[in-house]
Design a protein around this motif. Structure first.
Motif, PDB file in Angstrom:
ATOM      1  N   ASP A 194       4.057  86.805 -69.328  1.00 15.58           N
ATOM      2  CA  ASP A 194       2.682  86.709 -68.814  1.00 15.58           C
ATOM      3  C   ASP A 194       2.208  85.260 -68.664  1.00 15.58           C
ATOM      4  N   TYR A 195       3.036  84.275 -69.015  1.00 12.85           N
ATOM      5  CA  TYR A 195       2.573  82.906 -68.744  1.00 12.85           C
ATOM      6  C   TYR A 195       2.719  82.556 -67.267  1.00 12.85           C
ATOM      7  N   VAL A 196       3.417  83.394 -66.538  1.00 17.14           N
ATOM      8  CA  VAL A 196       3.462  83.235 -65.080  1.00 17.14           C
ATOM      9  C   VAL A 196       2.399  84.160 -64.477  1.00 17.14           C
ATOM     10  N   LEU A 197       1.508  83.550 -63.702  1.00 11.78           N
ATOM     11  CA  LEU A 197       0.392  84.301 -63.133  1.00 11.78           C
ATOM     12  C   LEU A 197       0.798  84.969 -61.828  1.00 11.78           C
ATOM     13  N   ALA A 198       0.276  86.178 -61.618  1.00 12.27           N
ATOM     14  CA  ALA A 198       0.654  86.940 -60.434  1.00 12.27           C
ATOM     15  C   ALA A 198       0.093  86.320 -59.162  1.00 12.27           C
ATOM     16  N   THR A 242       6.575  72.332 -58.112  1.00 13.25           N
ATOM     17  CA  THR A 242       6.153  70.966 -57.767  1.00 13.25           C
ATOM     18  C   THR A 242       7.264  69.987 -58.142  1.00 13.25           C
ATOM     19  N   ARG A 243       8.337  70.516 -58.767  1.00  7.28           N
ATOM     20  CA  ARG A 243       9.423  69.645 -59.239  1.00  7.28           C
ATOM     21  C   ARG A 243      10.783  70.132 -58.748  1.00  7.28           C
ATOM     22  N   VAL A 244      10.908  70.221 -57.420  1.00  5.07           N
ATOM     23  CA  VAL A 244      12.176  70.699 -56.864  1.00  5.07           C
ATOM     24  C   VAL A 244      13.304  69.720 -57.195  1.00  5.07           C
ATOM     25  N   ASP A 245      12.937  68.500 -57.545  1.00  9.38           N
ATOM     26  CA  ASP A 245      13.953  67.507 -57.949  1.00  9.38           C
ATOM     27  C   ASP A 245      14.710  67.938 -59.207  1.00  9.38           C
ATOM     28  N   THR A 246      14.098  68.859 -60.003  1.00  9.71           N
ATOM     29  CA  THR A 246      14.748  69.294 -61.247  1.00  9.71           C
ATOM     30  C   THR A 246      15.584  70.564 -61.038  1.00  9.71           C
ATOM     31  N   ILE A 247      15.871  70.891 -59.792  1.00  5.34           N
ATOM     32  CA  ILE A 247      16.525  72.157 -59.444  1.00  5.34           C
ATOM     33  C   ILE A 247      17.851  72.375 -60.173  1.00  5.34           C
ATOM     34  N   TYR A 260      -2.863  75.702 -53.392  1.00  7.36           N
ATOM     35  CA  TYR A 260      -4.180  75.480 -54.000  1.00  7.36           C
ATOM     36  C   TYR A 260      -4.406  76.491 -55.111  1.00  7.36           C
ATOM     37  N   LYS A 261      -5.121  76.058 -56.134  1.00 13.09           N
ATOM     38  CA  LYS A 261      -5.539  77.008 -57.174  1.00 13.09           C
ATOM     39  C   LYS A 261      -6.703  77.842 -56.661  1.00 13.09           C
ATOM     40  N   LEU A 262      -7.497  77.219 -55.790  1.00 11.86           N
ATOM     41  CA  LEU A 262      -8.665  77.893 -55.217  1.00 11.86           C
ATOM     42  C   LEU A 262      -8.235  79.160 -54.490  1.00 11.86           C
ATOM     43  N   HIS A 283      12.369  69.923 -68.941  1.00  7.57           N
ATOM     44  CA  HIS A 283      11.311  69.056 -68.415  1.00  7.57           C
ATOM     45  C   HIS A 283       9.959  69.730 -68.193  1.00  7.57           C
ATOM     46  N   ASP A 284       9.787  70.918 -68.712  1.00  4.99           N
ATOM     47  CA  ASP A 284       8.490  71.594 -68.625  1.00  4.99           C
ATOM     48  C   ASP A 284       8.230  72.236 -69.978  1.00  4.99           C
ATOM     49  N   SER A 285       7.114  71.898 -70.597  1.00  5.13           N
ATOM     50  CA  SER A 285       6.904  72.323 -71.990  1.00  5.13           C
ATOM     51  C   SER A 285       6.761  73.833 -72.128  1.00  5.13           C
ATOM     52  N   ALA A 324       6.236  83.766 -59.299  1.00  5.00           N
ATOM     53  CA  ALA A 324       7.600  83.647 -59.831  1.00  5.00           C
ATOM     54  C   ALA A 324       7.939  82.171 -59.957  1.00  5.00           C
ATOM     55  N   ILE A 325       8.661  81.802 -61.001  1.00  7.02           N
ATOM     56  CA  ILE A 325       9.015  80.392 -61.177  1.00  7.02           C
ATOM     57  C   ILE A 325      10.492  80.214 -61.471  1.00  7.02           C
ATOM     58  N   MET A 326      10.985  79.024 -61.138  1.00  2.44           N
ATOM     59  CA  MET A 326      12.298  78.600 -61.628  1.00  2.44           C
ATOM     60  C   MET A 326      11.992  77.810 -62.887  1.00  2.44           C
ATOM     61  N   ALA A 327      12.669  78.133 -63.981  1.00  2.00           N
ATOM     62  CA  ALA A 327      12.339  77.466 -65.242  1.00  2.00           C
ATOM     63  C   ALA A 327      13.297  76.313 -65.500  1.00  2.00           C
ATOM     64  N   VAL A 328      12.699  75.172 -65.863  1.00  4.22           N
ATOM     65  CA  VAL A 328      13.481  73.978 -66.189  1.00  4.22           C
ATOM     66  C   VAL A 328      13.067  73.551 -67.592  1.00  4.22           C
ATOM     67  N   PRO A 329      13.648  74.178 -68.613  1.00  2.77           N
ATOM     68  CA  PRO A 329      13.145  73.959 -69.974  1.00  2.77           C
ATOM     69  C   PRO A 329      13.240  72.511 -70.443  1.00  2.77           C
TER      70      PRO A 329
HETATM   71  C1  ANZ Z   1       9.758  73.974 -61.940  1.00  2.00           C
HETATM   72  C2  ANZ Z   1       9.191  72.893 -62.744  1.00  2.00           C
HETATM   73  C3  ANZ Z   1       9.845  71.916 -63.471  1.00  2.00           C
HETATM   74  C4  ANZ Z   1       7.827  72.916 -62.725  1.00  2.00           C
HETATM   75  C5  ANZ Z   1       9.095  70.982 -64.134  1.00  2.00           C
HETATM   76  C6  ANZ Z   1       7.038  72.017 -63.377  1.00  2.00           C
HETATM   77  C7  ANZ Z   1       7.696  71.046 -64.109  1.00  2.00           C
HETATM   78  P1  ANZ Z   1       0.650  73.020 -60.402  1.00  2.00           P
HETATM   79  O1  ANZ Z   1       1.060  71.579 -60.477  1.00  2.00           O
HETATM   80  O2  ANZ Z   1      -0.421  73.379 -61.339  1.00  2.00           O
HETATM   81  O3  ANZ Z   1       0.476  73.518 -58.993  1.00  2.00           O
HETATM   82  N1  ANZ Z   1       4.278  77.631 -61.462  1.00  2.00           N
HETATM   83  C8  ANZ Z   1       4.431  77.998 -60.178  1.00  2.00           C
HETATM   84  N2  ANZ Z   1       3.905  79.209 -59.947  1.00  2.00           N
HETATM   85  C9  ANZ Z   1       3.364  79.600 -61.123  1.00  2.00           C
HETATM   86  C10 ANZ Z   1       2.676  80.764 -61.538  1.00  2.00           C
HETATM   87  N3  ANZ Z   1       2.447  81.775 -60.694  1.00  2.00           N
HETATM   88  N4  ANZ Z   1       2.267  80.850 -62.820  1.00  2.00           N
HETATM   89  C11 ANZ Z   1       2.532  79.845 -63.694  1.00  2.00           C
HETATM   90  N5  ANZ Z   1       3.181  78.737 -63.356  1.00  2.00           N
HETATM   91  C12 ANZ Z   1       3.594  78.609 -62.090  1.00  2.00           C
HETATM   92  O4  ANZ Z   1       1.902  73.851 -61.006  1.00  2.00           O
HETATM   93  C13 ANZ Z   1       3.051  74.079 -60.274  1.00  2.00           C
HETATM   94  C14 ANZ Z   1       4.154  74.355 -61.289  1.00  2.00           C
HETATM   95  O5  ANZ Z   1       3.721  75.440 -62.117  1.00  2.00           O
HETATM   96  C15 ANZ Z   1       5.448  74.753 -60.644  1.00  2.00           C
HETATM   97  O6  ANZ Z   1       6.434  73.731 -60.769  1.00  2.00           O
HETATM   98  C16 ANZ Z   1       5.975  75.857 -61.554  1.00  2.00           C
HETATM   99  O7  ANZ Z   1       6.748  75.170 -62.520  1.00  2.00           O
HETATM  100  C17 ANZ Z   1       4.738  76.418 -62.180  1.00  2.00           C
HETATM  101  F1  ANZ Z   1       9.743  70.034 -64.832  1.00  2.00           F
HETATM  102  O8  ANZ Z   1       8.638  74.533 -61.230  1.00  2.00           O
HETATM  103  B1  ANZ Z   1       7.357  74.078 -61.825  1.00  2.00           B
END
Ligand code: ANZ
Ligand code: ZN
Length: 750
Positions: free
Chosen positions: A330-334, A248-253, A415-417, A347-349, A340-345
């Motif tokens: 395991d904090y990344v959900l399947a 959701t934060r491609v701006d932080t790429i 969607y989370k749904l 700006h994401d806790s 799969a996520i790109m990590a931006v430490p």
């Molecule tokens: C890089 C990033 C930078 C993110 C940042 C957030 C902040 P919502 O808003 O709940 O839809 N994400 C994506 N897939 C995920 C998964 N399978 N399991 C856990 N986390 C996942 O969340 C979307 C954000 O959750 C995505 O944006 C991704 O982290 C993470 F400063 O990408 B973000």
């Protein structure tokens, strides 16, 4: 109260209940002579304890509404039925060692009696039970229409398997990650199952909330559950493979310093199989451990982050061609996004915690943060190439544009749904009316064969393997293909508890129709439901499912409008003696019949309405009851003129219907009070003729007096002077200000 008195009260109450029934007092006219009002309450599962105190609050509250609306001249439909298909009924039957069809019939009889002694004004003629073959027929018919419309499909999905109840549960059926029935832990299992494509309606389920009057809390819960987010899919190259992430934060790429994939991710398995991962043992061990954890445990933000770096693979950030390490964690959900996520430490806790633990690089790309702290706010972009100087929204748009032009990113919505897992492995559910043919694939059975009932089975208990008990009915399974006539097999999975309740409010309108689930004219006349009351716990389940179901039927042209319920309320919870929510699954229920036997229905109704919480202002029953008490107290010594007494009885009738009928009859009326209109009043008599005026001197309040609202200024000033004699003595009045109906102010010099 003496037992004799109670006996008399209960006999008297039974007398009125019979008179109302005989006079068909609660059956709607349905002739268009009055405006309609559809008053709906969530129907009960007929469970072993009968109607209990937890039901009494909403039922009595909605009964007052129904009775009141009738008195106000509406044609009121206030129906009741039984959600008698599904796991609750099956569990009870197993417990008492009976077949569910028999135990359900017995329980419905008990409920009917409990409802009747409460004096609840349900329409006795629209009654339904979701386990009636005639009802099942239409539930199955609807499934077939959904299948034909591409809304029902079979796929392999992770399911929550409850080893104790021996059934699969959807996420919606979990409570704090545990089985909502037995409160035990669940395991993840992959299973081929039927799904309803509720996600196709995700946007409309959010956007159409603007059309309905629901509590804000309910709307917010549905919106969060659907969890719509706007973001981007970005392709990272890992050797020859493409690893797509959702962000959701491609701006932080430009702040990406590593990537994380779910342990179950397909690429992880592929890389392991190809021998690309050097520390394969550590990775395999971690994957096995993650499997045993629940989703709640995995996403718990307070837990220490764990993970394993995959040695031998690197991901290439397509925006700057930088290679970053890949971890499994395991904090990344399947099953969200791409797993799969790109990590931006910076700006994401979550990423911050992970980077700190594993000593990874942190690159801030937004100005405004504090040193050595994660910064999740907005700001101007830095260290970000062509995004430098932009704010968040501008940078997101620019990054998506750039990525789209270069073919490695796309703006998307997630969607989370999830789609609604619709297969259950229980006996007492509607059989899914599908047949599998080797040649023709999945085919719906002919509609003329509906309802398709389960075969009678003496042993209908669930299996340990997760297969439906119907799989043991080998003769029943064998059938022929509706398409080509070749030998074929029936589906053995059944529908969830939530199937029948997704459309029951329509069957009430035409419960005996054997040609359609409900005639179009009845639907046009009565839908949408004007007021639907039910539990908060159904917000993201039944309430969401039935809104989806209605929209799907609406798209197929079977129902008018797009929303089934105009207004939703929910009552506060009634706690059991153990301080937990009163419910049959917790075994802490107090039967309503016990309470009624002790005090009579009217007394119970009054106590419940006076004491129990209702969240909505349009339903403050205790205020109404206090108002009636004040009314009585306004007549000193209890001496009330006959007309005042009659009005009191009329107003009290929706609350204490039996006693007031008796009093009404004693006053010599021959018509029953249920047929009387609500008392009218002369609004002009309510306008106050006098009011209190404040007196102020130099803006300070010094007293007040009462005068006629339209008294002249001279009179008001004279009265004010009188009130403020002390303050005005020896002072010179410089100015006098009169504010009509409010105050007189003197500006003075001493
Ligand atoms: C890089 C990033 C930078 C993110 C940042 C957030 C902040 P919502 O808003 O709940 O839809 N994400 C994506 N897939 C995920 C998964 N399978 N399991 C856990 N986390 C996942 O969340 C979307 C954000 O959750 C995505 O944006 C991704 O982290 C993470 F400063 O990408 B973000
Ligand atoms: Zn066939």
């Amino acid at each position: 109260m003496a037992t004799d008195d109670i006996k008399k009260i209960i006999e008297r109450e039974a007398k009125w209940q019979k008179r109302w029934r005989d006079a068909r007092a609660f059956v709607p006219k349905n002739d268009g002579s009055k405006p309609k009002y559809y008053n709906l309450i969530e129907f009960p599962f007929p469970s072993g304890s009968g109607l209990h105190v937890g039901h009494m609050l909403p039922y009595t509250g909605m009964d007052v509404m129904a009775r009141y609306k009738r008195m106000r001249g509406f044609d009121v439909l206030f129906p009741i039925g039984y959600d008698s298909m599904g796991i609750s009924s099956e569990k009870y039957a197993t417990k008492i060692g009976k077949h569910p069809r028999d135990s359900v019939a017995e329980l419905i009889n008990i409920f009917e009696k409990d409802i009747s002694v409460m004096g609840l004004s349900f329409d006795p003629e629209s009654k339904i039970a979701t386990s009636d073959p005639e009802y099942i027929k239409w539930t199955q018919w609807m499934f077939i229409q959904f299948f034909k419309a591409g809304l029902a499909y079979k796929s392999e999905l992770p399911m929550n398997w409850c080893p104790n109840c021996r059934t699969n549960l959807t996420n919606e059926e979990l409570e704090d990650g545990c089985c909502e029935r037995c409160h035990g832990p669940v395991e993840k299992k992959m299973k081929l199952q039927w799904n309803l494509a509720i996600t196709k309606y995700a946007d409309r389920l959010i956007d159409d909330l603007a059309l309905v009057d629901y509590p804000e809390k309910v709307k917010t819960m549905q919106i969060n559950w659907i969890g719509r987010s706007y973001g981007a899919d970005v392709d990272f190259r890992v050797g020859d493979d493409v690893m797509t992430v959702y962000t959701t934060r491609v701006d932080t790429i430009f702040g990406v310093t590593f990537c994380v994939v779910a342990p179950e991710h397909k690429l992880v398995k592929k890389w392991l199989d190809e021998g690309k991962i050097k520390n394969a043992d550590a990775a395999r061990e971690y994957i096995a451990a993650a499997k045993a954890k629940s989703e709640i445990e995995r996403t718990d933000a307070t837990k220490d982050k764990t993970g394993v770096k995959l040695d031998g693979v690197m991901a290439k950030n397509p925006f700057n061609n930088k290679d970053v390490p890949i971890f499994i964690s395991d904090y990344v959900l399947a099953d969200y996004g791409f797993g799969a996520i790109m990590a931006v430490p910076a700006h994401d806790s979550r990423d911050w915690d992970f980077a700190k633990k594993f000593g990874l690089e942190i690159i801030p790309v937004l100005a405004g943060g504090e040193p050595d702290k994660v910064y999740e706010g907005d700001g101007t972009h830095i260290n970000s190439s062509f995004l430098d100087g932009m704010d968040k929204e501008t940078a997101i748009a620019a990054a998506i544009k750039y990525g789209t032009e270069h073919g490695f990113a796309r703006g998307t919505k997630k969607y989370k749904l999830k789609d609604w897992g619709f297969s259950r492995q229980m006996y007492w559910g509607e059989p899914i009316p599908m047949v599998y043919c080797e040649k023709c694939g999945w085919q719906p059975i002919n509609e003329s064969e509906l309802p398709l009932l389960q075969p009678h089975m003496d042993d209908y208990k669930p299996t340990d393997t997760g297969e439906s008990p119907l799989a043991r009915a080998t003769d029943w399974i064998k059938t022929t293909c509706p398409c080509c006539g070749a030998p074929a097999k029936r589906e053995t999975d059944t529908m969830p508890q939530w199937a029948g309740s997704s459309w029951y409010f329509m069957r009430y309108l035409d419960s005996k129709n054997d040609k359609e689930f409900c005639s179009r004219s009845q639907l046009d006349k009565w839908m949408p439901v004007d007021h639907y009351n039910g539990g908060m716990e159904h917000t993201t389940r039944h309430l969401l499912y039935s809104r989806f179901w209605y929209k799907a039927l609406s798209d197929l042209g079977y129902v008018p409008g797009v929303e089934p319920y105009k207004k939703r309320t929910s009552n506060g919870l009634i706690m059991g003696p153990d301080g937990q929510k009163m419910s049959k699954s917790r075994g802490n229920v107090v039967p309503s019949s016990d309470v009624v036997a002790r005090a009579g229905a009217d007394a119970c109704r009054m106590a419940i309405l006076y004491l129990a919480p209702w969240e909505q202002n349009n339903m403050k029953f205790n205020t109404a009851i206090s108002g009636m008490m004040e009314f009585i107290n306004a007549f000193p010594g209890g001496k009330m003129p006959r007309r005042a007494y009659e009005i009191l009885i009329q107003m009290l009738n929706p609350f204490a219907p039996h006693l007031t009928e008796e009093m009404w009859e004693k006053l010599g009326h021959t018509d029953m009070l249920v047929f009387e209109p609500w008392p009218t009043f002369d609004a002009s008599k309510l306008v106050a003729t006098t009011t209190i005026f404040a007196v102020t001197v130099n803006g300070k309040r010094v007293g007040e007096f009462t005068a006629n609202v339209d008294a002249g200024n001279d009179d008001l000033v004279a009265m004010a002077k009188n009130t403020a004699t002390r303050q005005l003595t020896g002072a010179e009045i410089i100015k006098t200000i009169v504010v009509p109906k409010k105050l007189v102010n003197f500006v003075v010099k001493k």
